[in-house]
Enzyme design. Structure first.
Site: not given
Ligand code: PGA
Length: 259
Positions: A9-11, A93, A95, A165, A171
């Site tokens: 997941n590159w965001k 997600h 975020e 998650e 993050g």
């Molecule tokens: P991370 O992100 O691996 O940087 O903790 C995980 C995610 O966005 O699901």
């Protein structure tokens, strides 16, 4: 048999050229026995798909609209993603929930729109559990899960992917914990079994996301209820991503160390 699924997941990272170059670097080096995908910014998805060509790399969207089409300035429809060669769309997600106030109702609408457009939703769920009575019995269930799956036709459920998650692990600076990953994925499977059937729950892939990296992926993937990983930071660099895509099961690692 649930096929392992490893997703980067590159965001909001990498421009179109960087994304295409990354796909070019990894597409010939993917393992055969696992499904591998990358969730990138929408603007890059079409070009990434072109570069992926006939390789098995899945090109994944990070979000899309719950509306099918119409006057929704700035939104991206599920249908346009499907036309661009996208097969999966990540929904809900942490975020998106935290920073953009996405509710379970909105995510449910997106899940239904994705299925209508022929996309497979990858639904992210965090650790919030509640007690609920199902068929006269009290179970611990994930409130988010039951709400976002509302009205999903039973014959489409088996293909949906769920990602557990925990919010403290995404993050952050915490270490991913394989036992917690297993507990969460197992609890989600039990929730699915209580709400639908054990047979269906056994077919649905449940991934873990939150601080996964090349050092901990084997142990996480060795947990019986963890069918894959959703990886943020550690997926941005091709070598690191390939190491995780080609992770060696712990059993093999132990064997190797014993030699
Ligand atoms: P991370 O992100 O691996 O940087 O903790 C995980 C995610 O966005 O699901």
């Amino acid at each position: 048999m649930r096929k392992p699924f490893i997703i980067g997941n590159w965001k909001m990272n990498k421009n179109v050229q960087e994304s295409v170059d990354f796909v070019n670097q990894i597409k010939e080096k993917l393992p055969e026995n696992k499904e591998i995908g990358i969730a990138a910014q929408a603007v890059s998805l079409y070009n990434m798909k072109q570069m992926a060509g006939t390789s098995d790399l899945q090109i994944i969207a990070q979000n899309a609209s719950g509306e099918n089409e119409g006057p929704y300035t700035g939104e991206i429809s599920m249908r346009s993603l499907a036309d661009a060669g996208v097969t999966y769309v990540m929904l809900g997600h942490l975020e998106r929930r935290r920073l953009f106030n996405e509710s379970n109702t909105a995510i449910n609408q997106k899940v239904l729109a994705a299925l209508k457009a022929g996309l497979v939703p990858i639904i992210c769920i965090d650790e919030e559990m509640v007690q609920a009575e199902i068929n006269g019995q009290v179970h611990y269930v994930f409130r988010q899960l039951m709400n976002v799956l509302r009205d999903v036709p039973i014959d489409r459920l088996a293909q949906i992917v769920i990602s557990y998650e925990p919010s403290w692990a995404v993050g952050g600076s915490c270490q991913a914990n394989p036992e917690i990953a297993e507990e969460g994925c197992q609890a989600i499977r039990e929730s699915l079994a209580a709400s639908y059937s054990q047979a269906l729950a056994d077919q649905i892939r449940i991934l873990y996301g939150g601080s996964v990296n090349p050092r901990n992926i084997s142990e996480i993937m060795n947990q019986p209820n963890v069918d894959g990983a959703l990886i943020g930071r550690a997926s941005l660099e091709p070598d690191s991503f390939l190491r995780m895509a080609n992770y060696i099961e712990c059993v093999n690692l132990e064997k190797l160390q014993a030699i």
